[in-house]
Design a protein around this motif. Sequence first.
Motif, mmCIF file in Angstrom:
data_model
loop_
_atom_site.group_PDB
_atom_site.id
_atom_site.type_symbol
_atom_site.label_atom_id
_atom_site.label_comp_id
_atom_site.label_asym_id
_atom_site.label_seq_id
_atom_site.Cartn_x
_atom_site.Cartn_y
_atom_site.Cartn_z
ATOM 1 N N GLU A 119 0.831 -1.618 0.053
ATOM 2 C CA GLU A 119 -0.118 0.039 -0.330
ATOM 3 C C GLU A 119 0.856 1.077 -0.015
ATOM 4 O OE1 GLU A 119 -3.636 -0.742 -0.399
ATOM 5 O OE2 GLU A 119 -3.006 -2.548 0.132
ATOM 6 N N ALA A 120 2.286 1.260 -0.270
ATOM 7 C CA ALA A 120 3.359 2.249 0.063
ATOM 8 C C ALA A 120 3.476 3.181 -1.961
ATOM 9 C CB ALA A 120 4.485 1.749 0.226
ATOM 10 N N VAL A 121 2.042 3.519 -1.660
ATOM 11 C CA VAL A 121 1.493 5.012 -3.221
ATOM 12 C C VAL A 121 2.568 5.861 -2.673
ATOM 13 C CG1 VAL A 121 -0.122 5.964 -4.633
ATOM 14 C CG2 VAL A 121 -0.241 3.936 -3.781
ATOM 15 N N PRO A 122 3.582 6.534 -3.013
ATOM 16 C CA PRO A 122 4.801 7.495 -3.531
ATOM 17 C C PRO A 122 3.913 8.455 -3.708
ATOM 18 C CG PRO A 122 4.771 6.633 -5.289
ATOM 19 C CD PRO A 122 4.219 5.482 -4.559
ATOM 20 N N ALA A 123 3.884 9.905 -2.570
ATOM 21 C CA ALA A 123 3.662 11.375 -2.694
ATOM 22 C C ALA A 123 4.423 11.778 -3.877
ATOM 23 C CB ALA A 123 3.719 11.781 -1.419
ATOM 24 N N ARG A 124 5.112 11.200 -4.311
ATOM 25 C CA ARG A 124 5.813 12.169 -6.329
ATOM 26 C C ARG A 124 6.423 10.604 -6.747
ATOM 27 N NH1 ARG A 124 10.816 15.727 -4.901
ATOM 28 N NH2 ARG A 124 11.304 14.971 -2.944
ATOM 29 N N ASP A 125 6.381 11.247 -7.967
ATOM 30 C CA ASP A 125 7.381 10.472 -9.308
ATOM 31 C C ASP A 125 8.970 10.641 -8.810
ATOM 32 O OD1 ASP A 125 4.837 9.763 -10.130
ATOM 33 O OD2 ASP A 125 5.815 10.915 -12.307
ATOM 34 N N ALA A 126 9.342 9.821 -8.672
ATOM 35 C CA ALA A 126 10.955 9.551 -8.524
ATOM 36 C C ALA A 126 11.568 11.096 -9.838
ATOM 37 C CB ALA A 126 11.770 8.367 -9.435
ATOM 38 N N THR A 127 12.744 10.968 -9.810
ATOM 39 C CA THR A 127 13.096 12.300 -11.076
ATOM 40 C C THR A 127 12.866 11.637 -11.986
ATOM 41 O OG1 THR A 127 14.450 13.506 -9.258
ATOM 42 C CG2 THR A 127 15.032 14.165 -11.587
ATOM 43 N N ILE A 128 14.058 10.386 -12.186
ATOM 44 C CA ILE A 128 13.246 9.836 -13.337
ATOM 45 C C ILE A 128 12.974 9.248 -13.893
ATOM 46 C CG2 ILE A 128 16.291 9.638 -13.070
ATOM 47 C CD1 ILE A 128 14.164 5.838 -12.725
ATOM 48 N N VAL A 129 11.399 9.170 -13.581
ATOM 49 C CA VAL A 129 10.514 8.838 -13.841
ATOM 50 C C VAL A 129 9.475 10.768 -14.236
ATOM 51 C CG1 VAL A 129 7.920 7.838 -13.752
ATOM 52 C CG2 VAL A 129 10.042 6.505 -13.312
ATOM 53 N N ARG A 130 10.244 11.374 -13.496
ATOM 54 C CA ARG A 130 9.222 12.797 -14.164
ATOM 55 C C ARG A 130 9.853 13.231 -15.098
ATOM 56 N NH1 ARG A 130 11.532 16.967 -12.933
ATOM 57 N NH2 ARG A 130 13.435 16.575 -11.255
ATOM 58 N N ARG A 131 11.771 12.721 -14.870
ATOM 59 C CA ARG A 131 12.388 13.403 -16.895
ATOM 60 C C ARG A 131 11.503 12.828 -17.848
ATOM 61 N NH1 ARG A 131 18.345 14.184 -14.239
ATOM 62 N NH2 ARG A 131 17.924 15.694 -12.739
ATOM 63 N N LEU A 132 11.444 11.222 -17.646
ATOM 64 C CA LEU A 132 10.922 10.768 -18.549
ATOM 65 C C LEU A 132 9.852 10.933 -19.513
ATOM 66 C CD1 LEU A 132 12.398 7.409 -17.901
ATOM 67 C CD2 LEU A 132 12.728 8.155 -20.276
ATOM 68 N N ARG A 133 9.159 11.097 -18.295
ATOM 69 C CA ARG A 133 7.310 11.924 -18.789
ATOM 70 C C ARG A 133 6.976 13.000 -19.141
ATOM 71 N NH1 ARG A 133 2.878 10.744 -13.841
ATOM 72 N NH2 ARG A 133 1.347 11.880 -15.840
ATOM 73 N N GLU A 134 8.176 14.278 -18.640
ATOM 74 C CA GLU A 134 8.019 15.565 -19.419
ATOM 75 C C GLU A 134 8.734 15.321 -20.952
ATOM 76 O OE1 GLU A 134 10.830 17.697 -16.631
ATOM 77 O OE2 GLU A 134 8.643 17.861 -15.245
#
Length: 488
Positions: A119-134
């Motif tokens: 149930e450990a849903v993170p509050a934000r994306d990891a930096t590498i995930v954010r960069r790839l999504r951007e």
Amino acid sequence: MTAQRPDSRPSPTDDGRAADAALTPRASAAGIAAAVQRGEVTAVEVVDAHLDRIARRNPGLGALTVVFAEQAREAASLVDRARAAGEDMGPLAGVPISVKENIDLTWSATTNGWRGMAEAVPARDATIVRRLREAGAVPVARGNMPDFGMRWDTDNDLFGRTRNPWNPQRSAGGSSGGDAVSVATGMSAIGLGNDFGGSLRLPAYAAGVVGLRPSRGRVPRAAVTGYPVALTLQEFSVNGPMARSVDDAALALSVMRGVDADDPVSLDAPPPRDLPRRVGVVRDAGAEVDPQVAAGMRQAAASLAAAGWDVVDVEAPRLEEMAVLWRRLSCTDMLISLDPAALGMPLGRSATSFLRDSTAAARPYDTAREYAEAWAQRAVVAADWRRLQAEVPVLLGPVSASRMREPDHDLGGQDAADRAWRDLWLTVAANFLGLPALALPTGLGDDGMPTGVQLIGPMFAEDTLFEAGRVIEAAAPPLPAPPAVGRE
């Protein structure tokens, strides 16, 4: 929501063949992004094609744990809207990616493959995930892994086993096995994983894809919080990509790399300059090298020599010493950080067996003095490697000295634990020193499984590894689609 396909789109070149190519299981990430950017195919169509493959192939493979159908279609529609508005969609426009279960993505829990974090849903994306999504990439699913990534196979009590698509009687490798299988079978074009002791490169070898372990600090890791993280995890583990080509791995790295305020180890280091085009072949890698593994090494060395590289035989300095230090330090930390009393509940069954067998075989350090002396010895070993790589920058050797073994090959007592570790001496050497390493396939062996090699470079020399890797890749016979479990 239900994605709506447009009634029309700009006519692709070659009577639709460019669009069709972007939708195939072997499509490159760069090719997908280019087709989306040119309007030959929409990002939603790309995602739908991958979701369709997931629906057909994943039930038999167990590679992906959570599938993000609705979120992925919505994210893809944003890419398509950006194109319609004439906006920059990014270098990974519409490229489907999978994200390992221990890398933060707010769309689902970051479980680490363990029931205790279901149930450990993170509050934000990891930096590498954010960069790839951007950059336009679209997460389509989570990749399976063993509990806390500490096995060389992929199985856990929460999601079950990941099967090798070439032969289910062979291991898919670990710990990033789910993402490797996903990339190999066309369920994602890029997989995000990490590498503490071969966890990107061994699954890449097992599945026949490219796996990059970047230099320590090149790619941001998890945000540092108030909870202490084992020193070996800080020093040996890095995040990195898996892809179906060297170019796609390089493309993913170009987006993921760079300084992150949340990771004090991350940096923007320039690549080393004026490295000689010289490759050292490491033929003695610990365990006896299987003949088919040796054949892949000879093939890779020959292709580099034909391309003008100076190819020489070398001995990896202090290889056994490094492998022993890596193992004893790792097991010492695992006993502390994965203590069920500290975690609050036990590890899964296979992870418990692996920890018991490996720590018994490794002889963890008993005193603070022994532990400190082991870390101090790393500088001595690193100096010898730096001197070698000043003359011979790139080392060529096996990912594993053996062909991929049976599922659970790393379980079954101390002898099995020793055998699995000995196969990977050269692989864990890169982790011990923080060096970049690139695993890539060299064709199919007589057993119908992929063969492959790895290249290890000096710190921050990923570009040199890509240069050498492209030569090997171009000379190797292309792999067909995996024929086994979850067939198209």
